[in-house]
Write a protein that holds these residues in place. Sequence first.
Motif, short mmCIF file in Angstrom:
data_model
loop_
_atom_site.label_atom_id
_atom_site.label_comp_id
_atom_site.label_asym_id
_atom_site.label_seq_id
_atom_site.Cartn_x
_atom_site.Cartn_y
_atom_site.Cartn_z
N GLY A 184 -2.88 7.43 15.96
CA GLY A 184 -4.17 7.97 16.39
C GLY A 184 -5.31 7.59 15.47
N GLU A 185 -6.27 8.49 15.40
CA GLU A 185 -7.47 8.25 14.59
C GLU A 185 -7.16 8.08 13.10
N PRO A 186 -6.23 8.85 12.51
CA PRO A 186 -5.90 8.62 11.10
C PRO A 186 -5.40 7.19 10.85
N ARG A 187 -4.67 6.64 11.80
CA ARG A 187 -4.16 5.27 11.66
C ARG A 187 -5.31 4.27 11.58
N SER A 188 -6.32 4.48 12.40
CA SER A 188 -7.46 3.55 12.40
C SER A 188 -8.23 3.63 11.08
N ILE A 189 -8.19 4.77 10.43
CA ILE A 189 -8.89 4.93 9.14
C ILE A 189 -8.18 4.14 8.04
N VAL A 190 -6.87 4.05 8.10
CA VAL A 190 -6.10 3.41 7.03
C VAL A 190 -5.69 1.97 7.31
N THR A 191 -6.20 1.36 8.38
CA THR A 191 -5.77 0.00 8.72
C THR A 191 -6.14 -1.02 7.64
N ASP A 192 -7.32 -0.91 7.07
CA ASP A 192 -7.71 -1.86 6.01
C ASP A 192 -6.83 -1.68 4.77
N TRP A 193 -6.55 -0.42 4.42
CA TRP A 193 -5.68 -0.15 3.28
C TRP A 193 -4.30 -0.74 3.52
N LEU A 194 -3.80 -0.55 4.72
CA LEU A 194 -2.47 -1.05 5.07
C LEU A 194 -2.43 -2.59 5.02
N ARG A 195 -3.47 -3.24 5.49
CA ARG A 195 -3.55 -4.70 5.43
C ARG A 195 -3.52 -5.19 3.99
N ASP A 196 -4.30 -4.54 3.12
CA ASP A 196 -4.33 -4.93 1.70
C ASP A 196 -2.99 -4.66 1.02
N ALA A 197 -2.37 -3.55 1.36
CA ALA A 197 -1.06 -3.22 0.76
C ALA A 197 -0.01 -4.26 1.18
N ARG A 198 -0.03 -4.64 2.45
CA ARG A 198 0.91 -5.66 2.92
C ARG A 198 0.69 -6.99 2.20
N ALA A 199 -0.58 -7.36 2.00
CA ALA A 199 -0.88 -8.62 1.32
C ALA A 199 -0.40 -8.58 -0.13
N LEU A 200 -0.61 -7.46 -0.81
CA LEU A 200 -0.15 -7.34 -2.20
C LEU A 200 1.38 -7.36 -2.26
N LEU A 201 2.03 -6.70 -1.32
CA LEU A 201 3.50 -6.73 -1.27
C LEU A 201 4.01 -8.15 -0.99
N GLU A 202 3.33 -8.86 -0.13
CA GLU A 202 3.72 -10.24 0.16
C GLU A 202 3.58 -11.11 -1.08
N LEU A 203 2.51 -10.91 -1.83
CA LEU A 203 2.31 -11.65 -3.07
C LEU A 203 3.42 -11.34 -4.07
N GLN A 204 3.76 -10.07 -4.22
CA GLN A 204 4.82 -9.68 -5.15
C GLN A 204 6.16 -10.28 -4.73
N GLN A 205 6.46 -10.24 -3.45
CA GLN A 205 7.73 -10.79 -2.97
C GLN A 205 7.78 -12.31 -3.17
N SER A 206 6.68 -12.98 -2.92
CA SER A 206 6.63 -14.44 -3.12
C SER A 206 6.83 -14.79 -4.58
N ALA A 207 6.17 -14.03 -5.46
CA ALA A 207 6.33 -14.27 -6.89
C ALA A 207 7.78 -14.04 -7.31
N ASN A 208 8.41 -13.01 -6.78
CA ASN A 208 9.81 -12.74 -7.11
C ASN A 208 10.73 -13.86 -6.63
N VAL A 209 10.46 -14.39 -5.45
CA VAL A 209 11.26 -15.50 -4.92
C VAL A 209 11.11 -16.72 -5.83
N LEU A 210 9.88 -17.05 -6.20
CA LEU A 210 9.65 -18.22 -7.05
C LEU A 210 10.29 -18.04 -8.44
N LEU A 211 10.19 -16.85 -9.00
CA LEU A 211 10.81 -16.60 -10.31
C LEU A 211 12.33 -16.69 -10.22
#
Length: 170
Positions: free
Chosen positions: A134-161
């Motif tokens: 609902g409406e709470p979800r629409s409020i946190v969509t930008d936060w969720l996008r940024d969190a996913r991007a940071l998690l993707e960066l962390q996972q990529s770094a872990n794979v490379l290491l």
Amino acid sequence: RRSHIVIYITDWKQWYQRRVRGSEFSGDPLIDSVTSALTSTLSSPLPSFHTLSEQLKELEPRCRRVALVTDSDCGMGSHVASVAMATLTFRDDDYDTKPEDGGCATFYHLSKAQSEMRANNLDMAARHINQMEGEPRSIVTDWLRDARALLELQQSANVLLSYAKLLNHT
């Protein structure tokens, strides 16, 4: 904080272009796929974990105010009832009444996400936020996008290491 991450990533890209592209790792399918995914993820600066934690704290009151507003029932009555409920409800950091047990889904997921952020667990916090509707979800969509991007960066770094460690041991 953002500028430090951008500088680090820029330095990493330059190192990669100098070292890997002209070496025996040039054309390595794993390295190429991970770095191409990183390039798309890093097209804009990423917030740090601390920034995401602070943003979630700032978004929580807004989400609480519209906790009862759903996608199907977003009329004036829902908004008024939701604001009244948020105003009259005490904020509980340990709110653990699950939605299936009659609790408010928004309050539950926000509480769990905040608890996971205090435990430095961005992955589980994002999973809880992802379940909001609902409406709470629409409020946190930008936060969720940024969190996913940071998690993707962390996972990529872990794979490379991990891959680099594997290559050093063979």
